[in-house]
Motif scaffolding. Structure first.
Motif, PDB file in Angstrom:
ATOM      1  N   SER A  16       4.191  40.664  68.826  1.00 15.92           N
ATOM      2  CA  SER A  16       4.098  41.453  70.048  1.00 15.92           C
ATOM      3  C   SER A  16       5.130  42.562  70.037  1.00 15.92           C
ATOM      4  O   SER A  16       6.029  42.583  69.196  1.00 15.92           O
ATOM      5  CB  SER A  16       4.321  40.545  71.260  1.00 15.92           C
ATOM      6  N   HIS A  17       4.987  43.470  70.997  1.00 18.19           N
ATOM      7  CA  HIS A  17       5.974  44.538  71.122  1.00 18.19           C
ATOM      8  C   HIS A  17       7.351  43.952  71.412  1.00 18.19           C
ATOM      9  O   HIS A  17       8.369  44.451  70.908  1.00 18.19           O
ATOM     10  CB  HIS A  17       5.553  45.470  72.258  1.00 18.19           C
ATOM     11  N   GLU A  18       7.370  42.843  72.201  1.00 16.30           N
ATOM     12  CA  GLU A  18       8.646  42.205  72.509  1.00 16.30           C
ATOM     13  C   GLU A  18       9.286  41.627  71.247  1.00 16.30           C
ATOM     14  O   GLU A  18      10.510  41.712  71.065  1.00 16.30           O
ATOM     15  CB  GLU A  18       8.445  41.091  73.549  1.00 16.30           C
ATOM     16  N   ASP A  19       8.437  41.042  70.380  1.00 15.48           N
ATOM     17  CA  ASP A  19       8.969  40.515  69.117  1.00 15.48           C
ATOM     18  C   ASP A  19       9.547  41.633  68.251  1.00 15.48           C
ATOM     19  O   ASP A  19      10.616  41.479  67.651  1.00 15.48           O
ATOM     20  CB  ASP A  19       7.863  39.793  68.338  1.00 15.48           C
ATOM     21  N   ASP A  20       8.827  42.742  68.182  1.00 18.37           N
ATOM     22  CA  ASP A  20       9.311  43.886  67.403  1.00 18.37           C
ATOM     23  C   ASP A  20      10.640  44.389  67.952  1.00 18.37           C
ATOM     24  O   ASP A  20      11.560  44.707  67.194  1.00 18.37           O
ATOM     25  CB  ASP A  20       8.285  45.015  67.440  1.00 18.37           C
ATOM     26  N   GLU A  21      10.737  44.466  69.267  1.00 19.12           N
ATOM     27  CA  GLU A  21      11.960  44.972  69.884  1.00 19.12           C
ATOM     28  C   GLU A  21      13.122  44.002  69.666  1.00 19.12           C
ATOM     29  O   GLU A  21      14.259  44.422  69.439  1.00 19.12           O
ATOM     30  CB  GLU A  21      11.729  45.186  71.388  1.00 19.12           C
ATOM     31  N   MET A  22      12.815  42.703  69.704  1.00 20.54           N
ATOM     32  CA  MET A  22      13.864  41.706  69.468  1.00 20.54           C
ATOM     33  C   MET A  22      14.401  41.819  68.037  1.00 20.54           C
ATOM     34  O   MET A  22      15.614  41.774  67.810  1.00 20.54           O
ATOM     35  CB  MET A  22      13.317  40.302  69.711  1.00 20.54           C
ATOM     36  N   GLU A  23      13.486  41.976  67.092  1.00 23.68           N
ATOM     37  CA  GLU A  23      13.927  42.112  65.703  1.00 23.68           C
ATOM     38  C   GLU A  23      14.711  43.407  65.517  1.00 23.68           C
ATOM     39  O   GLU A  23      15.711  43.438  64.787  1.00 23.68           O
ATOM     40  CB  GLU A  23      12.732  42.091  64.754  1.00 23.68           C
ATOM     41  N   ARG A  24      14.267  44.464  66.167  1.00 25.58           N
ATOM     42  CA  ARG A  24      14.976  45.738  66.069  1.00 25.58           C
ATOM     43  C   ARG A  24      16.413  45.588  66.561  1.00 25.58           C
ATOM     44  O   ARG A  24      17.354  46.059  65.930  1.00 25.58           O
ATOM     45  CB  ARG A  24      14.244  46.808  66.884  1.00 25.58           C
ATOM     46  N   ARG A  25      16.590  44.908  67.708  1.00 25.82           N
ATOM     47  CA  ARG A  25      17.949  44.718  68.241  1.00 25.82           C
ATOM     48  C   ARG A  25      18.786  43.860  67.297  1.00 25.82           C
ATOM     49  O   ARG A  25      19.976  44.115  67.096  1.00 25.82           O
ATOM     50  CB  ARG A  25      17.875  44.067  69.629  1.00 25.82           C
ATOM     51  N   ARG A  26      18.152  42.854  66.700  1.00 25.65           N
ATOM     52  CA  ARG A  26      18.888  41.985  65.780  1.00 25.65           C
ATOM     53  C   ARG A  26      19.357  42.768  64.555  1.00 25.65           C
ATOM     54  O   ARG A  26      20.497  42.604  64.105  1.00 25.65           O
ATOM     55  CB  ARG A  26      17.993  40.821  65.340  1.00 25.65           C
ATOM     56  N   LEU A  27      18.502  43.617  64.034  1.00 25.79           N
ATOM     57  CA  LEU A  27      18.877  44.423  62.877  1.00 25.79           C
ATOM     58  C   LEU A  27      19.984  45.409  63.224  1.00 25.79           C
ATOM     59  O   LEU A  27      20.909  45.628  62.435  1.00 25.79           O
ATOM     60  CB  LEU A  27      17.651  45.167  62.337  1.00 25.79           C
ATOM     61  N   LEU A  28      19.912  45.999  64.418  1.00 24.02           N
ATOM     62  CA  LEU A  28      20.959  46.927  64.834  1.00 24.02           C
ATOM     63  C   LEU A  28      22.290  46.210  65.014  1.00 24.02           C
ATOM     64  O   LEU A  28      23.360  46.749  64.689  1.00 24.02           O
ATOM     65  CB  LEU A  28      20.550  47.628  66.132  1.00 24.02           C
ATOM     66  N   GLN A  29      22.251  44.973  65.514  1.00 21.53           N
ATOM     67  CA  GLN A  29      23.485  44.190  65.656  1.00 21.53           C
ATOM     68  C   GLN A  29      24.076  43.871  64.284  1.00 21.53           C
ATOM     69  O   GLN A  29      25.293  43.884  64.101  1.00 21.53           O
ATOM     70  CB  GLN A  29      23.192  42.900  66.422  1.00 21.53           C
ATOM     71  N   THR A  30      23.188  43.588  63.333  1.00 16.64           N
ATOM     72  CA  THR A  30      23.649  43.325  61.974  1.00 16.64           C
ATOM     73  C   THR A  30      24.319  44.554  61.373  1.00 16.64           C
ATOM     74  O   THR A  30      25.367  44.465  60.719  1.00 16.64           O
ATOM     75  CB  THR A  30      22.469  42.895  61.081  1.00 16.64           C
ATOM     76  N   LEU A  31      23.729  45.721  61.597  1.00 13.39           N
ATOM     77  CA  LEU A  31      24.344  46.962  61.114  1.00 13.39           C
ATOM     78  C   LEU A  31      25.698  47.186  61.769  1.00 13.39           C
ATOM     79  O   LEU A  31      26.643  47.643  61.116  1.00 13.39           O
ATOM     80  CB  LEU A  31      23.424  48.150  61.394  1.00 13.39           C
ATOM     81  N   ARG A  88      27.037  50.558  53.086  1.00 14.58           N
ATOM     82  CA  ARG A  88      26.659  50.801  54.481  1.00 14.58           C
ATOM     83  C   ARG A  88      25.482  51.766  54.574  1.00 14.58           C
ATOM     84  O   ARG A  88      24.567  51.588  55.383  1.00 14.58           O
ATOM     85  CB  ARG A  88      27.862  51.331  55.250  1.00 14.58           C
ATOM     86  N   GLU A  89      25.497  52.792  53.740  1.00 16.38           N
ATOM     87  CA  GLU A  89      24.427  53.787  53.787  1.00 16.38           C
ATOM     88  C   GLU A  89      23.088  53.178  53.379  1.00 16.38           C
ATOM     89  O   GLU A  89      22.058  53.403  54.027  1.00 16.38           O
ATOM     90  CB  GLU A  89      24.783  54.968  52.875  1.00 16.38           C
ATOM     91  N   VAL A  90      23.100  52.389  52.309  1.00 18.04           N
ATOM     92  CA  VAL A  90      21.860  51.769  51.849  1.00 18.04           C
ATOM     93  C   VAL A  90      21.369  50.738  52.866  1.00 18.04           C
ATOM     94  O   VAL A  90      20.162  50.630  53.126  1.00 18.04           O
ATOM     95  CB  VAL A  90      22.057  51.117  50.466  1.00 18.04           C
ATOM     96  N   ALA A  91      22.291  49.989  53.479  1.00 13.25           N
ATOM     97  CA  ALA A  91      21.898  49.001  54.488  1.00 13.25           C
ATOM     98  C   ALA A  91      21.197  49.672  55.663  1.00 13.25           C
ATOM     99  O   ALA A  91      20.153  49.196  56.138  1.00 13.25           O
ATOM    100  CB  ALA A  91      23.129  48.234  54.972  1.00 13.25           C
ATOM    101  N   ALA A  92      21.750  50.781  56.140  1.00 10.58           N
ATOM    102  CA  ALA A  92      21.137  51.493  57.263  1.00 10.58           C
ATOM    103  C   ALA A  92      19.755  52.018  56.886  1.00 10.58           C
ATOM    104  O   ALA A  92      18.809  51.950  57.689  1.00 10.58           O
ATOM    105  CB  ALA A  92      22.041  52.642  57.699  1.00 10.58           C
ATOM    106  N   ASP A  93      19.607  52.501  55.673  1.00  8.85           N
ATOM    107  CA  ASP A  93      18.308  53.025  55.244  1.00  8.85           C
ATOM    108  C   ASP A  93      17.286  51.914  55.056  1.00  8.85           C
ATOM    109  O   ASP A  93      16.090  52.108  55.311  1.00  8.85           O
ATOM    110  CB  ASP A  93      18.468  53.830  53.954  1.00  8.85           C
ATOM    111  N   LEU A  94      17.729  50.749  54.616  1.00  8.68           N
ATOM    112  CA  LEU A  94      16.808  49.624  54.492  1.00  8.68           C
ATOM    113  C   LEU A  94      16.240  49.219  55.850  1.00  8.68           C
ATOM    114  O   LEU A  94      15.048  48.895  55.973  1.00  8.68           O
ATOM    115  CB  LEU A  94      17.519  48.430  53.838  1.00  8.68           C
TER     116      LEU A  94
END
Length: 367
Positions: A16-31, A88-94
């Motif tokens: 769902s869109h909510e799942d996508d948004e949750m994963e997006r936030r998780r990836l941003l927190q990881t970055l 860091r640069e490669v991680a952000a691009d991934l």
């Protein structure tokens, strides 16, 4: 029969869109944990850009081409950028590529190109982690890079990744018989191919044979490496400024490595001179030149000239910035000391070099 997608046919649950948004936030927190922050302003601009692009009916092939060019540009910056920064640069691009690829199904015409981009970035991540001395953390990235390369259908990328993995395994001091077995398996059926990775694998096989004390076989493999080099496309053999190239500089470096560990000083000096000629005066790669100088020092010590070898290594290593001391650099520096016979390790010059290598500076830490 009706060319339906498997997910549609079997009604698998879609994210769902909510799942996508949750994963997006998780990836941003990881970055953010890696010290990479995302500005709300730029996030808002990206949202606007996506909306405008959809209104224009933007061809997503353009996005893939942009990322393919980004991966190609990393081939140049990899040689100059400190690994801590590159990580860091490669991680952000991934993360960015993952988000862009999430809209692509396995049957989409862009799936394979996206896999090629993902394979290239994952490969760079694996190499960078190895350069930081984090070979264990690099293992899953090597596997991801190979998986993506296989899915992309690009055998040249697959063989390149296999070759580079073997090279880093050499510097990580993985068991020589294990690496030789992997090299032989990789070459099986591809030895006559002009893939860029094949010449890598042949070169590292020659290095492994020299390290394993098999000089005649190492010389024979060097000869085969030169023959493969002659078959490479001009775009690869003529490129000495990117990791995508395998030019005369790489051939000379491979020869220097073999002769250094065999203790053949005359052949070593000849290979080093040949490599410097291939690089030219304007080549900007200090890391490559430092590794070449340390190889020369190893060869001098192994040929019996301990004083000159250690002096040469200390002058080069001491002057080289700490942030650029990758695992390849530090391993070669350590190997100079290890090549010194036990009876000569108490000399003042050797003691000074040992103290330099044992300095409290963390040479391999991720900061």
């Amino acid at each position: 029969m009706f060319d339906l997608d498997e997910d549609v046919l079997f009604s698998k649950k879609k994210a769902s869109h909510e799942d996508d948004e949750m994963e997006r936030r998780r990836l941003l927190q990881t970055l953010a944990t890696l010290g990479i922050t995302s500005s709300p302003i730029f996030d808002s601009l990206q949202t606007i850009r996506d909306s405008v692009g959809q209104s224009l009916g933007r061809d997503e092939r353009l996005d893939v081409e942009m990322w393919e060019e980004t991966v190609a540009e990393y081939g140049y910056s990899y040689l100059l950028t400190p690994p801590q920064q590159l990580l860091r640069e490669v991680a952000a691009d991934l993360v960015a590529v993952k988000q862009a690829m999430s809209r692509t199904g396995s049957r989409d015409r862009l799936f394979r190109p996206w896999c090629r981009v993902t394979g290239g970035l994952s490969f760079l991540m694996a190499k960078t982690l190895c350069n930081l001395g984090q070979s264990r953390q690099a293992r899953p990235w090597w596997a991801t890079a190979l998986d993506a390369a296989e899915l992309s259908g690009d055998p040249n990328l697959s063989m390149w990744i296999r070759g580079e993995q073997l090279i880093h395994g050499l510097y990580d001091r993985r068991p020589t018989p294990v690496l030789l077995r992997h090299a032989d398996a990789a070459l099986d059926g591809y030895a006559s191919s002009a893939y860029r990775g094949i010449v890598d694998i042949s070169g590292v096989r020659a290095q492994l044979l020299a390290l394993h004390g098999r000089p005649a076989e190492a010389a024979a493999e060097l000869h085969r490496c030169g023959e493969i080099f002659e078959k490479l496309p001009g775009s690869v053999a003529g490129d000495v400024h990117s990791i995508e190239g395998w030019g005369a500089d790489r051939l000379g470096y491979t020869q220097a490595w073999v002769y250094a560990y065999l203790g053949d000083r005359d052949q070593l000096d000849q290979a080093v001179s040949q490599t410097h000629r291939a690089l030219g005066q304007s080549d900007p790669r200090p890391r490559f030149r430092v590794q070449l100088a340390l190889l020369q020092a190893i060869g001098y010590v192994r040929s019996g000239d301990v004083t000159e070898g250690v002096r040469h290594a200390q002058a080069v290593y001491e002057a080289y910035p700490v942030e650029h001391r990758t695992t390849m650099v530090t391993r070669l520096a350590d190997d100079v000391l290890e090549a010194v016979p036990a009876a000569e390790r108490r000399g003042s010059s050797v003691a000074g070099y040992r103290e330099l290598l044992a300095s409290p500076v963390d040479r391999r830490a991720i900061t």
